[in-house]
Design a protein around this motif. Structure first.
Motif, short mmCIF file in Angstrom:
data_model
loop_
_atom_site.label_atom_id
_atom_site.label_comp_id
_atom_site.label_asym_id
_atom_site.label_seq_id
_atom_site.Cartn_x
_atom_site.Cartn_y
_atom_site.Cartn_z
N GLU A 102 62.41 -35.53 -21.67
CA GLU A 102 62.66 -35.07 -23.04
C GLU A 102 61.42 -35.21 -23.90
OE1 GLU A 102 65.40 -33.54 -23.91
OE2 GLU A 102 66.21 -33.84 -21.89
N LYS A 103 60.64 -36.27 -23.66
CA LYS A 103 59.41 -36.46 -24.42
C LYS A 103 58.41 -35.35 -24.11
CE LYS A 103 55.61 -39.72 -25.20
NZ LYS A 103 54.99 -40.99 -24.77
N LEU A 104 58.27 -35.02 -22.82
CA LEU A 104 57.36 -33.95 -22.44
C LEU A 104 57.80 -32.62 -23.04
CD1 LEU A 104 56.68 -34.81 -18.67
CD2 LEU A 104 55.08 -35.03 -20.58
N ARG A 105 59.11 -32.37 -23.03
CA ARG A 105 59.61 -31.12 -23.59
C ARG A 105 59.36 -31.06 -25.09
NH1 ARG A 105 65.91 -29.34 -24.09
NH2 ARG A 105 65.59 -27.13 -24.53
N SER A 106 59.62 -32.17 -25.79
CA SER A 106 59.39 -32.21 -27.24
C SER A 106 57.91 -32.04 -27.56
CB SER A 106 59.91 -33.53 -27.81
OG SER A 106 61.28 -33.70 -27.57
N GLU A 107 57.05 -32.71 -26.78
CA GLU A 107 55.61 -32.60 -27.03
C GLU A 107 55.11 -31.19 -26.75
OE1 GLU A 107 53.99 -35.62 -24.55
OE2 GLU A 107 54.23 -37.23 -26.05
N ALA A 108 55.65 -30.54 -25.71
CA ALA A 108 55.23 -29.18 -25.40
C ALA A 108 55.59 -28.23 -26.53
CB ALA A 108 55.87 -28.72 -24.09
N LYS A 109 56.79 -28.38 -27.08
CA LYS A 109 57.18 -27.53 -28.20
C LYS A 109 56.38 -27.86 -29.44
CE LYS A 109 60.05 -24.99 -28.09
NZ LYS A 109 60.05 -23.53 -27.82
N PHE A 110 56.08 -29.16 -29.65
CA PHE A 110 55.30 -29.55 -30.83
C PHE A 110 53.87 -29.02 -30.75
CE2 PHE A 110 52.76 -32.73 -33.24
CZ PHE A 110 53.29 -32.45 -34.49
#
Length: 667
Positions: free
Chosen positions: A265-273
């Motif tokens: 979830e952190k990787l996904r959030s960072e990718a979108k950010f």
């Protein structure tokens, strides 16, 4: 029974692929021209000013707002005139005139604060009332009996984050629109009054000002506004996606914690950010270029009026006070002409917000229009026909039994086909309601269903009937279309062909696997939605005004029978509690069953794995109470113990060519 041709009934694939491609490329919105943007703004603005119930308020606030803005401009212009006389009095050392002009200046300056206050108040009221009207309009389309909120999620992949469009984009659109209307009115009136005074002093100065401002405005709109609006739309979409990811993280926190999926979830959030920051940098570069260009122009022209009027002053054709006034008017006029383009971020934001809201608006209109056409094309069943639906058996050829043979008129279905109800060519299921005197509760004939965005049918050629004393257990492998069949009976999943007759919707009840819990008391939840919309929101509800003592005793009896009477002991009936976070899955499902047991007017109940979180003892108890209360129901389930609570079992089996066919057996 007639066998539909799945190939002929397949939904149009290009539309589904186009929606998926649009979703995949949502990070980069397509370019739109100014006409499209103006159309969106116009379509969102017209209802507020043309609706008979709102137009008096809308036009009244708009007229007051414009009048206050004109008063502000008049006061500021009068201050420039007073400043001219004040400066001339100083230059000529005229003390009496000087002190007289001081009192004039103080009087007009004292009028400015209340004028500005009234202007801000009226403009804010106009924005809020506009938002109220527009939001209620969208609510009426989105949260309605047409189930647009559900169909939008299931069928239209091109509309991302409708909640953000309704709650945030509508608010920002109305606020920005009123802001720009106010500034445009102020700028136009300021330019008109200042230009008149400037042309009286110097035609050369006036022509220079007008020509330069027009060229500057065109450069701003073409060179900066268009690309900024595209970037702004992208930023809004990406910010909404990031917020949605974080909301899902909060809603599914327990599951993610058990899976130890924080790093994913952190990787996904960072990718979108990262995409958000990249888009913001693009926006920053455009705004930086715009600010640098505007600042350079502004400081270059600060002394333009002096340079143009200096020869006239040296020739003594204008006084020093007139030259000072001309400089003030020139600066004010130039500021007003450049003011509209100085709010480039707001202009681009208005365009982006209007396009996002109008995309949602148009999508909702498609659903409402489609339902209206279907309602116009199909006539309600008024009576049972004389012909028997003798072919109401499953495709497997197994007879349902005499108690499952029902008398249904084929005339209604034929009439519906003639009027567009059986939309075979368009991939829509024909759904009709049975008469109140009918002895059956459900009949399905030649039903073929497709997933919302797929081409392979889930179910093919399904036919069966249920009388008011029948109960059916629906079984089959995962992905066989069990839940889709229940959705089709409810009127949600309508991609396909065939006909469905069911009891009137007000006499049906649907129990999903994941119950929805209303944010309120136990009483409001168990009576949802019958008494929430009106009584539960009244001032009497906190004092136990919903229902009477007899109703409270009935709720207590139902809860005790289901084994959740302790919830009333803990929280009472009328205390607002966030039960969605507090209750376990089994408690939620038993509360869901309580909703059915509190109803005495039901003829048919659909259960989609409604006891999956219960142990076998509680499951048996819940179904025993259900069977004692409701004679006709259909359940989706897998446990063997459920068989004894049903009279028939409908088994769905996958075929070699894709999809499933059904066979009905008597238990």
């Amino acid at each position: 029974a007639r066998s539909p041709d799945p190939a002929a009934m397949a939904p149009r694939a290009p539309r589904a692929r186009a929606a998926e491609q649009h979703k995949a490329s949502s990070d980069a919105p397509k370019a739109v021209n100014w006409l499209t943007t103006l159309r969106a703004i116009w379509k969102l603005g017209v209802p507020f000013f043309s609706d008979p119930e709102a137009r008096l308020k809308a036009w009244g606030l708009l007229i007051i707002n414009i009048s206050v803005v004109l008063a502000e401009v008049a006061l500021i212009f009068q201050l420039s005139v007073d400043s001219k006389h004040f400066t001339n009095a100083l230059a000529h050392r005229d003390e009496d005139k000087f002190w007289g002009m001081v009192w004039h200046l103080l009087f007009h300056i004292m009028l400015l604060p209340p004028t500005f206050f009234l202007g801000r108040l009226v403009a804010g009221t106009l924005a809020l009332e506009w938002r109220r009207h527009l939001t209620y309009k969208v609510f009426g389309k989105y949260i309605s009996d047409d189930q647009a909120y559900y169909r939008l999620k299931m069928e239209d992949l091109s509309i991302d984050n409708p909640d953000q469009r309704i709650a945030q984009d509508v608010s920002e659109f109305t606020a920005t629109a009123v802001f720009l209307i106010t500034h445009f009115t102020r700028d136009v009136s300021t330019v008109a009054t200042s230009s008149w005074a400037i042309f009286r002093m110097s035609n050369r100065l006036g022509l220079f000002l007008v020509g330069f401002s027009l060229v500057h405005t065109l450069i701003m709109l073409k060179g900066f506004a268009s690309p900024l609006m595209r970037v702004q739309r992208r930023v809004l979409g990406l910010e909404a996606d990031l917020r949605f990811i974080l909301i899902r993280l909060r809603e599914h926190a327990e599951s993610i914690a058990f899976f130890r999926g924080a790093h994913v979830e952190k990787l996904r959030s960072e990718a979108k950010f990262v995409k958000v920051v990249h888009a913001e940098y693009k926006k920053l570069c455009i705004l930086a270029g715009f600010d640098s260009f505007s600042s350079g122009v502004k400081h270059t022209l600060d002394f333009a009026s002096y340079l143009i009027l200096a020869p006239m002053y040296f020739a003594t054709t204008v006084s020093f006070g007139e030259m000072h006034q001309a400089h003030a008017l020139f600066h004010q006029n130039l500021k007003s002409m450049l003011d509209f383009t100085s709010h480039l971020d707001k202009i681009s934001g208005l365009g982006a917000q209007s396009l996002r809201v109008i995309e949602l608006w148009d999508a909702l209109d498609r659903y409402v229009g489609a339902d209206a056409e279907e309602d116009a094309g199909s006539s309600p069943q008024k009576s049972q026909g004389d012909e028997s639906l003798n072919d109401a058996s499953t495709d497997a050829g197994t007879d349902v039994g005499s108690n499952m043979d029902v008398e249904l008129g084929e005339d209604e279905c034929k009439d519906d086909e003639e009027h567009g109800g059986d939309t075979s060519s368009e991939g829509r299921v024909c759904l009709m309601e049975l008469a109140g005197t009918a002895t059956e509760s459900l009949a399905v004939r030649d039903l073929t269903l497709f997933p919302p965005h797929g081409q392979v049918p889930l179910l093919q050629g399904l036919s069966f009937c249920m009388s008011w004393t029948d109960s059916v257990l629906l079984t089959g492998p995962s992905g066989a279309g069990k839940s889709t069949l229940l959705r089709a009976i409810a009127g949600f999943a309508m991609k396909g062909c065939g006909s469905i007759w069911r009891a009137r919707l007000e006499h049906c009840f649907f129990l999903p696997q994941s119950p929805y819990l209303y944010e309120g008391s136990l009483r409001e939840n168990v009576l949802y939605p019958s008494s929430v919309g009106e009584a539960a929101l009244s001032s009497d509800c906190k004092a136990g005004g919903i229902g009477n003592e007899e109703q409270a005793l009935r709720i207590r009896e139902v809860f005790d029978n289901l084994g959740i009477g302790y919830l009333i002991d803990r929280h009472g009936l009328d205390e607002d509690v966030d039960f969605d976070k507090m209750l376990s899955g089994g408690e939620k499902q038993r509360l869901n069953f309580a909703r059915v047991l509190m109803r005495s007017d039901l003829r048919f109940v659909f259960l989609d794995e409604a006891t999956s979180a219960l142990d076998e003892a509680n499951e048996d108890n819940a179904y025993s109470l259900l069977k004692a209360s409701i004679c006709c129901f259909m359940s989706v389930g897998h446990r063997p113990n459920l068989r004894r609570f049903h009279t028939h079992q409908l088994c769905l089996e996958k075929t070699g060519t894709g999809g499933c066919r059904g066979s009905m057996i008597t238990l």
